[in-house]
Design an enzyme around this catalytic site. Structure first.
Site, PDB file in Angstrom:
ATOM      1  N   LEU A  91       0.868  -1.180   0.000  1.00 27.23           N
ATOM      2  CA  LEU A  91       0.000   0.000   0.000  1.00 27.23           C
ATOM      3  C   LEU A  91       0.902   1.225   0.000  1.00 27.23           C
ATOM      4  O   LEU A  91       1.963   1.213   0.632  1.00 27.23           O
ATOM      5  CB  LEU A  91      -0.883   0.045   1.258  1.00 27.23           C
ATOM      6  N   ASP A  92       0.476   2.277  -0.684  1.00 26.99           N
ATOM      7  CA  ASP A  92       1.241   3.523  -0.657  1.00 26.99           C
ATOM      8  C   ASP A  92       1.389   4.007   0.786  1.00 26.99           C
ATOM      9  O   ASP A  92       0.511   3.779   1.625  1.00 26.99           O
ATOM     10  CB  ASP A  92       0.530   4.616  -1.470  1.00 26.99           C
ATOM     11  N   ARG A  93       2.483   4.696   1.046  1.00 26.94           N
ATOM     12  CA  ARG A  93       2.789   5.138   2.409  1.00 26.94           C
ATOM     13  C   ARG A  93       1.643   5.904   3.091  1.00 26.94           C
ATOM     14  O   ARG A  93       1.336   5.648   4.257  1.00 26.94           O
ATOM     15  CB  ARG A  93       4.070   5.985   2.393  1.00 26.94           C
TER      16      ARG A  93
ATOM     17  N   VAL B  26      -1.509   5.688   2.686  1.00 30.33           N
ATOM     18  CA  VAL B  26      -2.754   4.917   2.709  1.00 30.33           C
ATOM     19  C   VAL B  26      -2.763   4.014   3.942  1.00 30.33           C
ATOM     20  O   VAL B  26      -1.733   3.522   4.374  1.00 30.33           O
ATOM     21  CB  VAL B  26      -2.876   4.062   1.420  1.00 30.33           C
TER      22      VAL B  26
END
Length: 226
Positions: A60-62, A64
Site C-alpha cells: 500500500l502507498d505510504r 494509505v
C-alpha cells in the site's frame, strides 16, 4: 511507538492493519518497514529461534491505511503471488473524495502512464506509448457537507491507480496533494483505506474475509455507513 494491529493470522498468512505513514517494505528512506514489525511480532509471539520468514505479496502507498496481507510460509507466498497476479484476491477500498461524481456508481477505464521521477501516474482516455490499462468500479456509499465516500473495487493493479483515476474523474482523494487535493490532512495521510480483502486460503481452501477498522479520524467516523 507504533502499535501493530493484527486482523487475521494462521500458520500460513498474517493480515495486518497498516497505519498511514508506515511503509510496507524497506525503501531508500531507511525507515523501519511494517514487514520488520510483523517479523518481530511473530518471533516474540511464537518464541521462534533464528530468522523469521515473511513474504510481502502486495503493498500500500505510504499515506494509505488498511489491510496488508503477508505470507508466513514459502508455500503461501508462491500461491498468493499467483493469486494476486491473476486477480483472485478481491480488494475493496474506501475513499473520501472532494466533489460528488456525476454518476453515483460506475466503471472507470483509463490508460495510465507512470512517471518514475515524479513518482506519479497520469490518466489518459486512449492508449499511448508505455501506458497500461486501468479499470476500477466505484459506488457512492456516504456523504458529508463537503465530501463523498466511495467504495472502490480494483479490476487491475496499477501504480497509484485509485488516486489517479478518481482525480481524473474530478474527485481527488482528501489530503492527496499529489493528485489535486486542495490541502493536506493534518497527519500527512490521504483518506484512502484498504477496507476489505477476500480470497480462498492458498492452503486450507477456506474463504478468508478480513475487514479493516475505520481510522479514528472524526470525518471517517461521521461519513461511513452505520
Amino acid at each position: 511507538m507504533i502499535i501493530m494491529e493484527v486482523v487475521y493470522e494462521d500458520n500460513h498468512i498474517i493480515i495486518v492493519n497498516k497505519q498511514s505513514g508506515e511503509i510496507v517494505q524497506g525503501d531508500k528512506t531507511g525507515d523501519r518497514p511494517l514487514s520488520d514489525l510483523v517479523k518481530d511480532y511473530i518471533k516474540d509471539r511464537y518464541a521462534k529461534p533464528g530468522a523469521v520468514f515473511l513474504g510481502v505479496v502486495h503493498r500500500l502507498d505510504r499515506p494509505v491505511s488498511g489491510l496488508v496481507v503477508f505470507a508466513r510460509t514459502s508455500k503461501a507466498l508462491t500461491r498468493l503471488n499467483k493469486m494476486f497476479a491473476e486477480g483472485e484476491v478481491h480488494k475493496t477500498y474506501w475513499a473520501i473524495v472532494k466533489n460528488t461524481p456525476k454518476q453515483l456508481e460506475g466503471t472507470l477505464e483509463n490508460w495510465l502512464v507512470r512517471n518514475e521521477k515524479q513518482n506519479k501516474s497520469y490518466a489518459y482516455d486512449r492508449e499511448r506509448p508505455n501506458a497500461k490499462k486501468a479499470i476500477l468500479k466505484y459506488r457512492t456509499i456516504g456523504h458529508s457537507d463537503n465530501y463523498t465516500l466511495l467504495e472502490v473495487q480494483l479490476m487491475t493493479g496499477r501504480h497509484h491507480q485509485i488516486r489517479c483515476q478518481l482525480a481524473a474523474m474530478g474527485c481527488p482523494i482528501k489530503g492527496d496533494l499529489k493528485y489535486g487535493a486542495p490541502r493536506s490532512n493534518p497527519d500527512g495521510s490521504i483518506s484512502l483505506l484498504s477496507r476489505r480483502v477476500e480470497f480462498v486460503h492458498p492452503v486450507s481452501k477456506e474463504t478468508i474475509t478480513a475487514v479493516a477498522p475505520l481510522p479514528k479520524d472524526a470525518l471517517w467516523q461521521a461519513i461511513a455507513p452505520k
